[in-house]
Design a protein around this motif. Structure first.
Motif, short mmCIF file in Angstrom:
data_model
loop_
_atom_site.label_atom_id
_atom_site.label_comp_id
_atom_site.label_asym_id
_atom_site.label_seq_id
_atom_site.Cartn_x
_atom_site.Cartn_y
_atom_site.Cartn_z
N HIS A 268 79.00 83.20 5.84
CA HIS A 268 80.21 82.61 5.82
C HIS A 268 80.15 81.89 4.34
CE1 HIS A 268 81.95 83.11 9.16
NE2 HIS A 268 80.70 82.09 9.66
N MET A 269 79.22 81.72 3.96
CA MET A 269 78.64 81.15 1.81
C MET A 269 78.57 81.63 1.28
SD MET A 269 79.32 77.65 2.00
CE MET A 269 79.07 76.01 3.48
N LYS A 270 77.67 83.20 2.21
CA LYS A 270 77.27 83.73 0.73
C LYS A 270 78.58 85.21 0.16
CE LYS A 270 73.08 82.06 -0.01
NZ LYS A 270 73.45 80.70 0.66
N LEU A 271 79.83 84.62 0.89
CA LEU A 271 80.23 85.13 0.66
C LEU A 271 81.39 85.44 -0.55
CD1 LEU A 271 82.88 86.31 3.78
CD2 LEU A 271 81.82 87.68 2.66
N ASN A 272 80.63 84.09 -1.21
CA ASN A 272 81.71 83.72 -2.27
C ASN A 272 80.29 84.12 -3.26
OD1 ASN A 272 83.55 82.36 -0.89
ND2 ASN A 272 81.87 80.42 -1.04
N THR A 273 81.10 84.75 -4.79
CA THR A 273 80.51 85.27 -5.72
C THR A 273 80.41 84.97 -6.58
OG1 THR A 273 81.49 87.49 -5.56
CG2 THR A 273 79.70 87.67 -4.21
N LEU A 274 80.08 84.67 -7.78
CA LEU A 274 80.16 84.49 -9.21
C LEU A 274 81.74 85.76 -9.74
CD1 LEU A 274 79.33 82.83 -11.22
CD2 LEU A 274 77.71 84.57 -12.52
N GLU A 275 82.14 86.55 -9.13
CA GLU A 275 82.90 87.77 -9.63
C GLU A 275 84.17 87.48 -9.10
OE1 GLU A 275 80.37 89.09 -7.86
OE2 GLU A 275 79.96 91.26 -9.09
N LYS A 276 84.02 86.36 -7.82
CA LYS A 276 85.48 85.65 -7.23
C LYS A 276 85.56 85.00 -7.37
CE LYS A 276 84.17 88.30 -2.52
NZ LYS A 276 83.73 87.89 -0.81
N VAL A 277 84.48 84.63 -7.95
CA VAL A 277 85.47 82.59 -8.52
C VAL A 277 85.35 82.83 -9.85
CG1 VAL A 277 84.26 80.43 -9.64
CG2 VAL A 277 82.36 81.87 -8.03
N LEU A 278 85.39 83.68 -10.61
CA LEU A 278 86.28 84.61 -11.69
C LEU A 278 87.49 84.77 -11.31
CD1 LEU A 278 85.96 84.94 -15.18
CD2 LEU A 278 84.94 87.35 -14.32
N TYR A 279 87.89 85.30 -10.41
CA TYR A 279 88.72 85.88 -9.82
C TYR A 279 89.91 84.85 -8.85
CZ TYR A 279 92.57 88.99 -7.71
OH TYR A 279 93.86 89.56 -6.98
N SER A 280 88.69 83.84 -8.61
CA SER A 280 89.92 83.06 -8.41
C SER A 280 90.71 82.24 -9.29
CB SER A 280 88.99 82.24 -7.40
OG SER A 280 89.06 81.22 -6.60
N LEU A 281 89.44 82.25 -10.43
CA LEU A 281 89.85 81.22 -11.75
C LEU A 281 91.15 81.71 -12.14
CD1 LEU A 281 87.31 78.99 -13.14
CD2 LEU A 281 89.26 77.90 -12.27
N GLU A 282 91.10 82.94 -12.23
CA GLU A 282 91.82 83.58 -13.69
C GLU A 282 93.52 83.82 -12.62
OE1 GLU A 282 89.50 87.56 -13.61
OE2 GLU A 282 89.54 87.20 -15.60
N ASN A 283 93.64 84.21 -11.61
CA ASN A 283 94.31 84.06 -11.12
C ASN A 283 95.18 83.41 -10.27
OD1 ASN A 283 95.48 87.34 -11.00
ND2 ASN A 283 92.91 87.72 -10.57
N GLU A 284 94.35 81.90 -10.22
CA GLU A 284 94.73 81.34 -9.18
C GLU A 284 94.64 81.08 -7.70
OE1 GLU A 284 97.44 78.34 -11.30
OE2 GLU A 284 96.91 78.61 -13.20
N VAL A 285 94.23 82.32 -7.08
CA VAL A 285 93.73 82.09 -5.41
C VAL A 285 93.03 82.12 -5.21
CG1 VAL A 285 95.37 83.55 -5.80
CG2 VAL A 285 93.09 84.46 -6.76
#
Ligand code: 13P
Ligand code: SF4
Length: 316
Positions: A268-285
């Motif tokens: 579960h912890m390792k589902l998070n990646t740098l790509e997803k962090v960037l996407y998350s901040l860009e789209n506020e999701v």
């Protein structure tokens, strides 16, 4: 595909532009720990979430951690990089089932480990983490009847340490539960110059072999202050990033359940990646939303935990 350094630059740029804070758990991949404003254990992260003045909290951990941040900041936007980053321990304690379990013990108060859903928190009197569970239980009168949920291993450890007989819910973390005394002993024999540090989510037979037992933050502090040079580490592999950075002259080996893999990762912890962090901040999701009643009722036991932890000087 964008390289990691560029992604990190973009994340930092967006974070400042959007007045966001990035909170990361020690079990996150190194790249995420490196771009986090604060990396900590569950207790320190809850405290940081409670104190932040930022508009957006990007929580790099698992779902229940995002929920905790939302409960403490109902008017802020709380986002996590992947909604599927759950927790086997939190999932092992389902609301209706726990409600029935609780009804069987009418004169008991409920202490729940923070690794549970917001709904379970609404059924709890005090929340604890592995960093304060022992002290919180010790702060209650010896004859206080207690249900401890959902982690039977942490609860069992506290029962043994305090001589209490708390009623334990039958939940556990798959990452720690899979470690066995047999294989840990084998690793100890092969590394007889190492000492064993273990997280209390491990089962009793592994904990009995440990030289030190504590939360992720506790282990980090212990290693820093220790004169030993080699450590067997019985918890999730992500912690090695901080341990190795802070102690370049010391050696760390993750305890595993068998010889097929040299790591002990939380899927579960390792589902998070740098790509997803960037996407998350860009789209506020992906935003954590909870209804008002859940927030109100889940907040009380978390605030109780923070209040007791401050009173006992566990946090400032
Ligand atoms: P701590 O960081 O509080 O030690 O918790 C470990 C854990 O399993 C978090 O999911
Ligand atoms: Fe949950 Fe265990 Fe993963 Fe922590 S390590 S998030 S307790 S499954």
């Amino acid at each position: 595909m964008m390289d990691n350094n560029l992604m990190k630059e973009k994340i930092l740029e967006l974070k400042n532009k959007k007045n966001a804070i990035i909170l990361g758990h020690y079990y996150q991949v190194p790249d995420i720990q490196d771009i986090s404003d604060f990396v900590g254990d569950s207790l320190n992260l809850a405290q940081k979430a409670a104190e932040t003045q930022k508009d957006i909290i990007l929580f790099c951990g698992v779902h229940f951690m995002g929920e905790t941040a939302k409960i403490l900041n109902p008017n802020k936007k709380v986002i996590i990089p992947d909604l599927n980053a759950g927790c086997s321990l939190a999932d092992s304690c389902e609301y209706e089932e726990f409600k029935k379990f609780k009804e069987k013990y009418p004169n008991h108060i409920v202490i729940s480990y923070i690794n549970c859903s917001a709904k379970i928190k609404t059924l709890s009197d005090i929340i604890c983490t592995s960093g304060n569970a022992l002290q919180i239980v010790n702060s209650l009168p010896q004859d206080q009847k207690i249900i401890f949920a959902p982690d039977k291993n942490l609860g069992g450890y506290i029962n043994r340490m305090t001589g209490r007989n708390m009623v334990l819910y039958n939940g556990s973390c798959e990452v720690h539960e899979q470690l066995t005394a047999e294989y840990t002993l084998k690793m100890k024999r092969e590394n007889s110059d190492a000492i064993l540090i273990a997280h209390p989510e491990c089962n009793d037979s592994v904990l009995q072999l440990a030289d030190y037992i504590g939360s992720t933050q506790g282990m980090i502090k212990y290693v820093k202050e220790s004169n030993h040079k080699k450590f067997l580490v019985a918890t999730e592999s992500g912690i090695l990033h901080k341990l190795q950075n802070e102690n370049p002259e010391k050696e760390f080996i993750v305890v595993t359940s068998n010889s097929t893999c040299a790591c002990n990762d939380c899927r579960h912890m390792k589902l998070n990646t740098l790509e997803k962090v960037l996407y998350s901040l860009e789209n506020e999701v992906f935003e954590i939303n909870l209804d008002d009643e859940t927030i109100l009722n889940a907040r009380k036991p978390i605030e109780k935990m923070l209040e007791i932890s401050k009173k006992l000087n566990i946090i400032k």
